[in-house]
Design an enzyme around this catalytic site. Sequence first.
Site, PDB file in Angstrom:
ATOM      1  N   ASP A  97       0.864  -1.173   0.000  1.00  0.00           N
ATOM      2  CA  ASP A  97       0.000   0.000   0.000  1.00  0.00           C
ATOM      3  C   ASP A  97       0.905   1.229   0.000  1.00  0.00           C
ATOM      4  OD1 ASP A  97      -2.361   1.670   0.537  1.00  0.00           O
ATOM      5  OD2 ASP A  97      -1.509   1.840   2.559  1.00  0.00           O
ATOM      6  N   ASP A 150      -0.340   5.137   0.953  1.00  0.00           N
ATOM      7  CA  ASP A 150      -0.673   6.065   2.039  1.00  0.00           C
ATOM      8  C   ASP A 150      -0.791   5.320   3.366  1.00  0.00           C
ATOM      9  OD1 ASP A 150      -0.976   8.424   0.385  1.00  0.00           O
ATOM     10  OD2 ASP A 150      -2.819   7.523  -0.362  1.00  0.00           O
ATOM     11  N   ASP A 207      -1.597  -0.952   5.930  1.00  0.00           N
ATOM     12  CA  ASP A 207      -1.900  -0.427   7.269  1.00  0.00           C
ATOM     13  C   ASP A 207      -3.378  -0.403   7.596  1.00  0.00           C
ATOM     14  OD1 ASP A 207      -2.108   1.800   5.282  1.00  0.00           O
ATOM     15  OD2 ASP A 207      -2.751   2.909   7.064  1.00  0.00           O
TER      16      ASP A 207
END
Length: 226
Positions: free
Chosen positions: A8, A10, A169
């Site tokens: 990922d 961001d 995250d």
Amino acid sequence: MLKLALFDCDGTLVDSQHAIVAAMAAGFQAVGLTPPPSLATRRVVGLPLVDAVARLAPDGSDASLHQTIAEAYKQAFYRNRLAGTHPEPLFDGLLEALDRLEAAGFLLGIATGKSRRGLDATLTHHNLAHRFVTLQTSDRVNGKPHPDMVYEALAESGADAAGTVVIGDTTFDIMMARNARVASVGVAWGYHDLSELRAAGADRLVDDYAQVPDALADILANKVPQ
């Protein structure tokens, strides 16, 4: 077997929360609405932009309003990037982890809710574009938690699903991995709590980037064919 570490962006590669919160506030203000709380905005990071806006918008608002807010968000994000008001710094230890993964034979890729233009700008700023063999964005295929970005990354890189691990995250990252039937690692430095990533089905949880290469190696060494 070709191995792929699919990151990922961001909240995983870069800390973009301030840039995202500022642009989302501008998007809502552009249509005369009170901006959502910062925490609420961070909770939807990773989703395709219009989907994220829809979760934050008032009940009963329609798709045309969501699209208008999303367009205002994009314009604000671009203006802020040009002005340098909200930088997106790399998380500590990232570069060393990428070096170790490449040395261990992993290909590197990205699957993100960012637009391709936004992702290219971030990678160019940090001189990282050459590190990744596949870049998947939600303006090209279905976004998280749909598995399309994983499927496209596998096709583009030539990697095997059995040798692929998603690193992210948020629960959206973990759910995308599960929907694509690939492994996942949840990271502690992003926008969803580790307890949520565990509940979503992450195969491993890590507290810092130094643990990522070993976590991927351990997953693949112990992975049961599906």
